[in-house]
Design a protein around this motif. Structure first.
Motif, PDB file in Angstrom:
ATOM      1  N   TRP A 212       0.815  -1.215   0.000  1.00  0.00           N
ATOM      2  CA  TRP A 212       0.000   0.000   0.000  1.00  0.00           C
ATOM      3  C   TRP A 212       0.848   1.264   0.000  1.00  0.00           C
ATOM      4  N   PHE A 213       1.977   1.226   0.699  1.00  0.00           N
ATOM      5  CA  PHE A 213       2.805   2.420   0.817  1.00  0.00           C
ATOM      6  C   PHE A 213       4.009   2.421  -0.128  1.00  0.00           C
ATOM      7  N   GLY A 214       4.146   1.380  -0.963  1.00  0.00           N
ATOM      8  CA  GLY A 214       5.250   1.339  -1.921  1.00  0.00           C
ATOM      9  C   GLY A 214       6.608   1.308  -1.252  1.00  0.00           C
ATOM     10  N   MET A 215       6.738   0.449  -0.248  1.00  0.00           N
ATOM     11  CA  MET A 215       7.994   0.357   0.493  1.00  0.00           C
ATOM     12  C   MET A 215       8.399  -1.101   0.622  1.00  0.00           C
ATOM     13  N   GLU A 216       9.601  -1.306   1.082  1.00  0.00           N
ATOM     14  CA  GLU A 216      10.097  -2.658   1.302  1.00  0.00           C
ATOM     15  C   GLU A 216       9.539  -3.204   2.614  1.00  0.00           C
ATOM     16  N   GLU A 217       9.104  -4.436   2.600  1.00  0.00           N
ATOM     17  CA  GLU A 217       8.565  -5.070   3.804  1.00  0.00           C
ATOM     18  C   GLU A 217       9.581  -5.077   4.938  1.00  0.00           C
ATOM     19  N   GLU A 218      10.840  -5.239   4.606  1.00  0.00           N
ATOM     20  CA  GLU A 218      11.904  -5.279   5.618  1.00  0.00           C
ATOM     21  C   GLU A 218      11.991  -3.974   6.419  1.00  0.00           C
ATOM     22  N   SER A 219      11.566  -2.866   5.817  1.00  0.00           N
ATOM     23  CA  SER A 219      11.651  -1.581   6.519  1.00  0.00           C
ATOM     24  C   SER A 219      10.629  -1.472   7.650  1.00  0.00           C
ATOM     25  N   LEU A 220       9.732  -2.442   7.763  1.00  0.00           N
ATOM     26  CA  LEU A 220       8.723  -2.440   8.822  1.00  0.00           C
ATOM     27  C   LEU A 220       9.117  -3.304  10.011  1.00  0.00           C
ATOM     28  N   LYS A 221      10.284  -3.868   9.949  1.00  0.00           N
ATOM     29  CA  LYS A 221      10.743  -4.722  11.053  1.00  0.00           C
ATOM     30  C   LYS A 221      11.753  -3.965  11.891  1.00  0.00           C
ATOM     31  N   ALA A 222      11.631  -4.124  13.173  1.00  0.00           N
ATOM     32  CA  ALA A 222      12.555  -3.449  14.090  1.00  0.00           C
ATOM     33  C   ALA A 222      13.950  -4.036  13.932  1.00  0.00           C
ATOM     34  N   GLU A 223      14.926  -3.148  13.895  1.00  0.00           N
ATOM     35  CA  GLU A 223      16.309  -3.614  13.865  1.00  0.00           C
ATOM     36  C   GLU A 223      16.733  -3.975  15.283  1.00  0.00           C
ATOM     37  N   LYS A 224      17.413  -5.062  15.401  1.00  0.00           N
ATOM     38  CA  LYS A 224      17.917  -5.439  16.714  1.00  0.00           C
ATOM     39  C   LYS A 224      19.143  -4.597  17.034  1.00  0.00           C
ATOM     40  N   SER A 225      19.180  -4.134  18.241  1.00  0.00           N
ATOM     41  CA  SER A 225      20.286  -3.291  18.669  1.00  0.00           C
ATOM     42  C   SER A 225      21.584  -4.084  18.650  1.00  0.00           C
ATOM     43  N   LYS A 226      22.632  -3.453  18.151  1.00  0.00           N
ATOM     44  CA  LYS A 226      23.940  -4.101  18.126  1.00  0.00           C
ATOM     45  C   LYS A 226      24.722  -3.763  19.377  1.00  0.00           C
ATOM     46  N   ASN A 227      24.215  -2.790  20.127  1.00  0.00           N
ATOM     47  CA  ASN A 227      24.885  -2.398  21.371  1.00  0.00           C
ATOM     48  C   ASN A 227      24.334  -3.238  22.517  1.00  0.00           C
ATOM     49  N   ARG A 228      25.242  -3.821  23.225  1.00  0.00           N
ATOM     50  CA  ARG A 228      24.838  -4.591  24.399  1.00  0.00           C
ATOM     51  C   ARG A 228      25.083  -3.748  25.623  1.00  0.00           C
TER      52      ARG A 228
END
Length: 119
Positions: free
Chosen positions: A97-113
């Protein structure tokens, strides 16, 4: 520009993390909406419990509620047309619907611990 409206059943919160158990579907939808809003796209979400006037004023939503009752919720509209009844959109549908990549709707996991030491 695409406009998506989500007419939710009465919810105490839209994230799905309140109450006795977490609803992963509501959590996914809330997260997707957050990312869509962050991109400045037009998406609105209405809660029957707190915004009943939106359900009454929208003729298509009002008619569906009279025909099917609250079982019709959520009702999803894209550009003023009902596209989905009784279930939330998938991330793939949001992306289309928004003409975007599905992956852009997933939260990125933080690389900082964060190391926390308890004493």
């Amino acid at each position: 520009m695409t406009k998506v409206e989500i007419f939710d059943p009465a919810l105490c919160c839209p994230t799905g993390v309140c109450g006795p158990s977490v609803d992963p579907e509501l959590t996914r939808v809330a997260s997707s909406i957050f990312f869509i809003e962050k991109k400045g796209l037009d998406i609105k979400r209405y809660n029957l419990g707190t915004e009943p006037s939106m359900f009454v004023e929208n003729e298509k939503v009002n008619q569906l509620l009279h025909e099917k009752g609250t079982e019709a919720l959520p009702i999803i509209m894209v550009n003023g047309e009902v596209v989905k009844i009784g279930e939330y959109p998938t991330n793939a549908e949001f992306a289309t619907w928004f003409g975007m990549e599905e992956e852009s709707l997933k939260a990125e996991k933080s690389k900082n611990r964060l190391d926390v030491e308890f004493k």
